[in-house]
Design an enzyme around this catalytic site. Structure first.
Site, PDB file in Angstrom:
ATOM      1  CG  ASP A  20      -2.039   0.983   1.147  1.00 29.60           C
ATOM      2  OD1 ASP A  20      -2.318   1.493   0.041  1.00 29.60           O
ATOM      3  OD2 ASP A  20      -2.647   1.263   2.186  1.00 29.60           O
ATOM      4  CG  ASN A  68      -7.567  -2.363  -6.028  1.00 21.87           C
ATOM      5  OD1 ASN A  68      -6.637  -3.150  -5.885  1.00 21.87           O
ATOM      6  ND2 ASN A  68      -7.827  -1.418  -5.128  1.00 21.87           N
TER       7      ASN A  68
HETATM    8  C1  FPP Z   1      -2.001   0.093  -3.284  1.00 27.39           C
HETATM    9  O1  FPP Z   1      -1.484   1.419  -3.305  1.00 27.39           O
HETATM   10  C2  FPP Z   1      -1.417  -0.673  -4.386  1.00 27.39           C
HETATM   11  C3  FPP Z   1      -2.115  -1.240  -5.396  1.00 27.39           C
HETATM   12  C4  FPP Z   1      -3.592  -1.160  -5.527  1.00 27.39           C
HETATM   13  C5  FPP Z   1      -1.437  -1.956  -6.488  1.00 27.39           C
HETATM   14  C6  FPP Z   1      -0.179  -2.686  -6.119  1.00 27.39           C
HETATM   15  C7  FPP Z   1       0.522  -3.073  -7.345  1.00 27.39           C
HETATM   16  C8  FPP Z   1       1.862  -3.028  -7.519  1.00 27.39           C
HETATM   17  C9  FPP Z   1       2.840  -2.666  -6.452  1.00 27.39           C
HETATM   18  C10 FPP Z   1       2.374  -3.406  -8.847  1.00 27.39           C
HETATM   19  C11 FPP Z   1       3.358  -4.505  -8.856  1.00 27.39           C
HETATM   20  C12 FPP Z   1       2.820  -5.787  -8.403  1.00 27.39           C
HETATM   21  C13 FPP Z   1       2.573  -6.920  -9.130  1.00 27.39           C
HETATM   22  C14 FPP Z   1       2.518  -8.226  -8.448  1.00 27.39           C
HETATM   23  C15 FPP Z   1       2.374  -6.940 -10.580  1.00 27.39           C
HETATM   24  P1  FPP Z   1      -2.516   2.615  -3.433  1.00 27.39           P
HETATM   25  O2  FPP Z   1      -2.703   2.926  -4.870  1.00 27.39           O
HETATM   26  O3  FPP Z   1      -3.760   2.239  -2.687  1.00 27.39           O
HETATM   27  O4  FPP Z   1      -1.767   3.791  -2.705  1.00 27.39           O
HETATM   28  P2  FPP Z   1      -2.476   4.963  -1.877  1.00 27.39           P
HETATM   29  O5  FPP Z   1      -3.138   4.301  -0.690  1.00 27.39           O
HETATM   30  O6  FPP Z   1      -1.335   5.839  -1.490  1.00 27.39           O
HETATM   31  O7  FPP Z   1      -3.453   5.618  -2.807  1.00 27.39           O
END
Ligand code: FPP
Length: 239
Positions: A20, A68
Site C-alpha cells: 500500500d 480496485n
Molecule cells: C495500493 O497502493 C497498491 C495497489 C492497488 C497496487 C499494487 C501493485 C503493484 C505494487 C504493482 C506490482 C505488483 C505486481 C505483483 C504486478 P494505493 O494505490 O492504494 O496507494 P495509496 O493508498 O497511497 O493511494
C-alpha cells in the site's frame, strides 16, 4: 543481508504483503499515481530477493483487489497492463531465481484474456521451482474467496453435517498454500482490506509506515524481527 537479531530457526514460512501507498508516494513527488505503481516493482523484487535470502518459502502479495475496480478507468487499465508487462519482462528472472509463481483471485470477464493467458504461462513456466512460491493475489477478495468456496461446496453436493473448516479450506483458491504466519502492510494504514480473510485468522500483523515503493529487504527483515518477538498462542496458552 545481515541475519543479526534474527533467529534462523523461527523464520516465518509464509509472509503476506499489502503493498500500500503507491499513490501517495507518487503524489508526494508530483508524479502520477500510476508512476507509484511502477515504482512498486523494484520494492516487490527487492522484497522477493530478501525473502529468498531469509529462507521464507511462501510470499503472497496483494496486486489487485476485487474492490480496485472502483478506481478511475485509466488506473485500472494501467494496473492490468502493468501486471502483464511485469510478468512478460521478469518471469524468466523469477524462474532463474527458483521462484514458483501462482495466482489467487477471480478469473472473471473483466480481466483481459491476454493477461489471463500470460498468468497461466507464468505459472506453467515456473511450476517445478522449489525455493519459494510467489503468490500474486489478483482480482482477489477474501469475501469473494469464501463465497467461491461455499459455491464449490454446494456444487459438490456436500451435506450440511459435512461442512467443516477443512472442507472449506480445501476449496479456497490455493488449497496447498499454508496460512500466513506474518502479514505486513505498508503506508501506515491499519487494516487488512479483505486480504486472505480465512487464512489470516492467526497471522501476526505488522504495520510499517514506509510507503510500498520505498519498501526494501531490510524492512522485511525488521518485520520478521517484530514477528519473532511475538508469542503465538493460537487461542491456547503459551508453553
Ligand atoms: C495500493 O497502493 C497498491 C495497489 C492497488 C497496487 C499494487 C501493485 C503493484 C505494487 C504493482 C506490482 C505488483 C505486481 C505483483 C504486478 P494505493 O494505490 O492504494 O496507494 P495509496 O493508498 O497511497 O493511494
Amino acid at each position: 543481508m545481515s541475519f543479526s537479531g534474527l533467529d534462523p530457526d523461527r523464520i516465518p514460512c509464509h509472509v503476506a504483503c499489502v503493498m500500500d501507498g503507491n499513490g501517495r508516494w507518487a503524489e508526494q513527488r508530483g508524479l502520477k499515481r500510476t508512476d507509484g505503481h511502477a515504482a512498486g516493482e523494484e520494492a516487490l523484487f527487492d522484497t522477493a530477493e530478501g525473502a529468498l535470502e531469509l529462507g521464507i518459502q511462501w510470499l503472497t502479495v496483494y496486486a489487485f483487489s476485487t474492490e480496485n475496480w472502483r478506481r478511475p478507468a485509466d488506473e485500472v487499465k494501467f494496473l492490468m497492463w502493468f501486471n502483464q508487462s511485469l510478468l512478460e519482462r521478469r518471469r524468466d528472472e523469477l524462474n532463474d531465481m527458483g521462484v514458483r509463481i501462482r495466482f489467487i483471485g477471480r478469473r472473471d470477464w473483466r480481466v483481459p484474456k491476454r493477461l489471463l493467458r500470460c498468468m497461466d504461462e507464468s505459472v506453467e513456466l515456473t511450476r517445478d521451482n522449489k525455493r519459494m512460491t510467489l503468490t500474486i493475489a489478483f482480482n482477489y477478495g477474501g469475501r469473494a474467496e469464501i463465497v467461491d468456496a461455499v459455491k464449490a461446496l454446494v456444487a459438490d453436493g456436500v451435506a450440511p453435517n459435512k461442512v467443516t473448516e477443512k472442507a472449506i479450506a480445501r476449496r479456497l483458491y490455493d488449497p496447498d498454500m499454508p496460512e500466513p504466519d506474518l502479514m505486513v502492510r505498508t503506508s501506515g494504514e491499519f487494516r487488512t482490506s479483505n486480504f486472505l480473510l480465512w487464512e489470516m485468522a492467526y497471522s501476526e500483523l505488522v504495520f510499517s509506515d514506509t510507503l510500498w515503493p520505498d519498501f526494501r529487504r531490510q524492512h522485511l527483515r525488521d518485520a520478521v524481527i517484530e514477528f519473532q518477538n511475538r508469542t503465538r498462542r493460537f487461542g491456547g496458552l503459551s508453553s
